[in-house]
Design an enzyme around this catalytic site. Structure first.
Site, short mmCIF file in Angstrom:
data_model
loop_
_atom_site.label_atom_id
_atom_site.label_comp_id
_atom_site.label_asym_id
_atom_site.label_seq_id
_atom_site.Cartn_x
_atom_site.Cartn_y
_atom_site.Cartn_z
N CYS A 81 -52.82 -38.99 16.76
CA CYS A 81 -53.23 -40.61 16.59
C CYS A 81 -52.06 -41.22 16.07
O CYS A 81 -50.88 -40.45 15.78
CB CYS A 81 -54.15 -40.94 15.52
SG CYS A 81 -55.68 -39.54 15.98
N ARG A 133 -49.56 -42.82 21.57
CA ARG A 133 -50.16 -41.67 20.85
C ARG A 133 -51.65 -41.44 20.86
O ARG A 133 -52.09 -40.50 20.39
CB ARG A 133 -49.63 -41.68 19.30
CG ARG A 133 -48.14 -41.79 18.94
CD ARG A 133 -47.99 -41.97 17.57
NE ARG A 133 -48.35 -40.58 16.87
CZ ARG A 133 -47.79 -39.47 16.74
NH1 ARG A 133 -46.79 -39.45 17.56
NH2 ARG A 133 -48.47 -38.40 16.20
N TRP A 156 -56.76 -40.62 19.01
CA TRP A 156 -57.17 -39.97 19.98
C TRP A 156 -57.91 -38.91 19.33
O TRP A 156 -57.57 -38.02 18.52
CB TRP A 156 -55.68 -39.28 20.45
CG TRP A 156 -55.78 -38.17 21.69
CD1 TRP A 156 -55.84 -38.67 22.80
CD2 TRP A 156 -56.21 -36.72 21.55
NE1 TRP A 156 -56.10 -37.41 23.73
CE2 TRP A 156 -56.19 -36.27 22.81
CE3 TRP A 156 -56.26 -35.88 20.49
CZ2 TRP A 156 -56.28 -34.90 23.23
CZ3 TRP A 156 -56.45 -34.33 20.78
CH2 TRP A 156 -56.53 -34.09 22.21
N ASN A 163 -53.47 -38.82 10.84
CA ASN A 163 -53.42 -38.43 11.91
C ASN A 163 -52.85 -36.79 11.63
O ASN A 163 -52.29 -36.19 10.76
CB ASN A 163 -52.02 -38.90 12.60
CG ASN A 163 -51.42 -37.77 14.06
OD1 ASN A 163 -52.31 -37.54 14.28
ND2 ASN A 163 -50.34 -37.87 13.92
N GLY A 164 -53.99 -35.87 12.45
CA GLY A 164 -53.91 -34.48 12.14
C GLY A 164 -55.36 -33.98 11.77
O GLY A 164 -56.28 -34.47 12.39
N GLU A 206 -44.45 -29.35 38.41
CA GLU A 206 -44.18 -30.58 37.68
C GLU A 206 -44.73 -31.76 38.60
O GLU A 206 -45.51 -32.57 38.05
CB GLU A 206 -42.89 -30.58 37.58
CG GLU A 206 -42.30 -31.71 36.98
CD GLU A 206 -42.83 -32.14 35.42
OE1 GLU A 206 -43.41 -31.47 34.96
OE2 GLU A 206 -42.80 -33.47 35.05
N LYS A 229 -47.63 -34.41 37.19
CA LYS A 229 -47.40 -35.92 37.31
C LYS A 229 -48.54 -36.31 37.99
O LYS A 229 -49.10 -37.46 37.51
CB LYS A 229 -45.94 -36.18 37.92
CG LYS A 229 -44.77 -35.76 37.46
CD LYS A 229 -44.51 -36.79 36.23
CE LYS A 229 -44.96 -36.42 34.66
NZ LYS A 229 -44.93 -34.94 34.29
N GLU A 275 -52.00 -36.06 36.00
CA GLU A 275 -52.22 -36.77 34.81
C GLU A 275 -52.08 -38.23 34.71
O GLU A 275 -52.81 -38.95 33.89
CB GLU A 275 -51.17 -36.28 33.65
CG GLU A 275 -49.66 -36.62 34.08
CD GLU A 275 -48.86 -36.20 32.90
OE1 GLU A 275 -48.99 -36.22 31.75
OE2 GLU A 275 -47.56 -35.97 33.28
N HIS A 315 -52.38 -15.50 50.05
CA HIS A 315 -53.21 -14.92 49.15
C HIS A 315 -54.34 -15.55 48.42
O HIS A 315 -55.01 -15.32 47.38
CB HIS A 315 -52.20 -14.23 47.92
CG HIS A 315 -51.30 -13.35 48.56
ND1 HIS A 315 -51.41 -12.12 49.10
CD2 HIS A 315 -50.02 -13.70 48.78
CE1 HIS A 315 -50.12 -11.67 49.54
NE2 HIS A 315 -49.42 -12.70 49.53
N LYS A 326 -49.07 -39.02 24.20
CA LYS A 326 -47.78 -38.69 24.50
C LYS A 326 -47.22 -37.41 23.93
O LYS A 326 -46.57 -36.73 24.29
CB LYS A 326 -46.61 -39.95 24.07
CG LYS A 326 -45.33 -39.63 24.47
CD LYS A 326 -45.16 -39.51 25.79
CE LYS A 326 -43.78 -39.27 26.14
NZ LYS A 326 -43.43 -38.84 27.65
C1 AGP Z 1 -46.12 -34.24 30.67
O1 AGP Z 1 -45.95 -35.62 31.40
C2 AGP Z 1 -47.03 -34.56 29.55
N1 AGP Z 1 -46.65 -35.71 28.82
C3 AGP Z 1 -47.21 -33.34 28.53
O2 AGP Z 1 -47.46 -32.10 29.51
C4 AGP Z 1 -45.86 -33.06 27.85
O3 AGP Z 1 -44.76 -32.32 28.48
C5 AGP Z 1 -46.26 -31.74 26.94
O4 AGP Z 1 -47.47 -32.27 26.07
C6 AGP Z 1 -45.25 -31.29 25.62
O5 AGP Z 1 -44.67 -32.57 25.27
P1 AGP Z 1 -43.16 -32.17 24.36
O6 AGP Z 1 -42.13 -32.06 25.39
O7 AGP Z 1 -43.04 -33.47 23.52
O8 AGP Z 1 -43.15 -30.98 23.42
#
Ligand code: AGP
Length: 609
Positions: free
Chosen positions: A2, A27, A74, A100-101, A482, A486, A489, A505, A604
């Site tokens: 959060c 966040r 969050w 936050n935590g 990757e 993208k 997500e 396979h 994020k």
């Molecule tokens: C990637 O687009 C995501 N936002 C997520 O997978 C991110 O890469 C992952 O949470 C790791 O975050 P960091 O690089 O800040 O450790």
């Protein structure tokens, strides 16, 4: 993960807190709320959904006052609802807090408090923490917060106010990011300096287990035993203008276009004037240890984990060091075989990912040294690691990681040359060749933006699908992963990356006219094999988008769509090939009307386990 914001000063607290929360929405954005102290009363307004929903509510109920706290959530404990949104207060309204935590022993604490007659309105751990503070509060807020935190196990970035302490803000930190801003006649606290950088660049980063009181007597920092501790004031170099979207519709598109600059900034000063070596002054004193390393274990999450897979290919091929790659959450629980000759490498944009932080602790406990590739200075991972190599991507606000990834790959290429030369496993000529190619990457990335209109058109045709397969071989496989991440997500389309050779396979059973495939088909020693995989897809009526090198002109006769990247070596092609995949995912998500910068359920930085 959060976001919390707190303000105490001569100005009106509400607008400062609301504005700060908007910079922290990356966040988490399940719900939001503010609490402002005015005239002996704390008034709280909360709303489910984004900050905009809270602002709507506040149009009918403006809150006046010079002391306040705010939160954007969050959800961890308790689904996104009004009752579970922050701020949370004691039943009598004397104490209010944002957090936050995760309070891990909140059930035990809650049962104890219930047995003492305290009632709860929510399912959250935070409300339990606030009730515990209220239990100990007898007029000294810092002492009450400290007493409560001494009973807590878990993580927190916490801001607390009390209605009979009109000028006092108490904040505390453990394993969740929190920084304090010192302005002129006003103070701030937030999960990220983004929230107050417009007002001051003077920041104090609390360490884990510290608790700070911000009030008329200024800033006092103590440890949980109540002993005063010193603190350092940092002048932040964050440019407030850099955190605006400018003419871009989304942060993600802005950050895709910032990649030539970000990669250039990451390379600057790290290639020798003779172009025959990579320079890392920050590793100078570790050279003897690095020469003796006999294994590298990489621990990371998400996009950063994909960068780790690319690192495996490059380090094993060019620096001849054995490399294992682990999800950080798996690494920390699998009893990894490490010793003092193992280098554990973590990769993280935010430097606050809980599982990656925990992996560092596990590695060091097992005798390994940790080298971290991090984007955010002053982050927990930067502080906890034995060695830190920074990417210079600048602040990345879009939840989907883009420029952080390409700058991570740039650092990995540099480190490959650095370690290869240091350990005499790479010739000077080969190093010079790699570095020459690397220096061209910023311009090569910029060239790919010429494909945007073509990519937009493809995105329009592919946006209707519900499933997409991404295929790659060698260093193209992590790029396929990757690209799939993208897409899934930000557009919520199911996508998975696979080694192209694995098609036979299993995944080939999925191929039909409704299952499009994206193939990394850039120049390299596996190109002919990739062509074979493309034919397998076509033989089953699969529609196919190929990411191909300029000179691969034979691909046009087999692929339905071809997106070109400049000719380069295989390693450099991997860096370039991700750009069209970022743009493809972006334009598909836009076509679908998705919330590109704040996709549902995501945040994020995952600062909880
Ligand atoms: C990637 O687009 C995501 N936002 C997520 O997978 C991110 O890469 C992952 O949470 C790791 O975050 P960091 O690089 O800040 O450790």
């Amino acid at each position: 993960m959060c976001g919390i914001v707190a303000y105490s000063g001569s100005g009106d607290a509400l607008p400062v807190i609301l504005d700060g929360l908007k910079y922290l929405e990356y966040r988490g954005y399940d719900s939001a709320g503010v609490a402002i102290l005015n005239d002996g009363r704390i008034e709280t307004v909360r709303a489910v959904g984004k900050i905009s929903a809270l602002e709507q509510k506040l149009k009918k109920q403006t809150l006046k006052g010079r002391l306040g706290i705010g939160h954007t959530r969050w959800a961890t404990h308790g689904h996104p609802s009004l009752e579970n949104s922050h701020p949370h207060g004691t039943a009598d309204g004397r104490i209010v807090a944002v957090h936050n935590g995760i309070i891990e022993n909140f059930n035990v604490l809650k049962n104890q408090l219930l047995s003492e007659g305290i009632a709860f309105q929510s399912e959250t751990d935070t409300e339990v923490l606030v009730a515990l503070i209220g239990k100990y509060y007898a007029g000294d807020l810092e002492q009450a917060v400290r007493a409560a935190l001494n009973e807590v196990t878990g993580t927190y970035a916490l801001a607390v106010i009390a209605r009979d302490r009109p000028d006092e803000l108490v904040v505390a930190k453990k394993a969740s990011p929190l920084c304090i801003g010192l302005g002129r006649g006003e103070v701030f606290a937030a999960s990220d300096a983004l929230a107050f950088i417009k007002h001051t660049n003077k920041a104090v980063y609390l360490k884990d287990g510290e608790i700070a009181t911000l009030g008329p007597q200024g800033l006092v920092v103590k440890n949980l035993q109540g002993k005063k501790v010193s603190y350092k004031i940092t002048e932040l170099s964050l440019d407030p203008a850099s955190i605006e979207k400018g003419e871009y519709p989304h942060y993600m598109l802005k950050e895709i276009y910032e990649q030539p600059r970000a990669v250039q900034d990451t390379l600057d000063g790290r290639i020798s004037p003779q172009n025959d070596g990579a320079l890392f002054a920050e590793l100078e004193k570790h050279q003897e240890y690095l020469i003796g390393v006999n294994k590298i274990v990489i621990a990371a999450c998400g996009t950063s984990w994909h960068a780790g897979l690319v690192a495996k290919y490059l380090l094993e091929k060019h620096a001849r060091i054995p490399v294992e790659v682990d999800y950080a959450a798996e690494f920390r629980y699998r009893y990894p075989v490490l010793d003092e000759k193992t280098l554990v490498m973590t990769i993280s944009q935010s430097g606050e990912t809980a599982d990656t932080i925990a992996a560092i602790g596990e590695a060091q406990a097992l005798g390994a040294r940790v080298l971290s590739i991090v984007n955010m200075p002053a982050s927990t991972i930067a502080r906890d690691s034995d060695m830190v190599v920074y990417t210079y991507a600048g602040r990345e606000i879009g939840v989907a990681s883009t420029k952080a990834f390409t700058t991570q790959l740039a650092v990995i290429c540099l480190l490959t040359v650095y370690l290869g030369r240091l350990r005499s496993s790479m010739s000077e000529e080969y190093a010079a060749g790699m570095l020459q190619n690397l220096k061209r990457v910023p311009n090569e990335i910029a060239k790919i933006f010429g494909e945007v209109e073509h990519i937009k058109k493809i995105a329009g045709a592919f946006a209707r699908h519900s499933n997409v397969l991404y295929l790659g071989r060698g260093v193209g496989f992590p790029i396929a992963l990757e690209g799939a991440l993208k897409l899934k997500e930000i557009s919520y389309i199911h996508a998975e990356g696979y080694p192209a050779a694995e098609m036979k396979h299993g995944p080939i059973a999925l191929i039909d006219e409704n299952m499009p495939t994206v193939v990394l088909a850039f120049k390299g020693r596996r190109y002919e094999k990739i062509l074979g995989n493309i034919m397998e897809v076509k033989a089953r009526k699969g529609r196919l988008i190929a990411i191909a090198s300029e000179s691969n002109d034979d691909i046009d006769r087999v692929a339905d769509e071809v997106i070109r990247i400049p000719d380069a070596t295989e390693s450099i092609s991997a860096v370039l090939a991700v750009i069209p995949l970022q743009l493809l995912a972006y334009y598909i998500a836009v076509e679908k009307g998705c919330s590109v910068d704040q996709p549902r359920n995501l945040a994020k930085s995952v600062t909880v386990e």
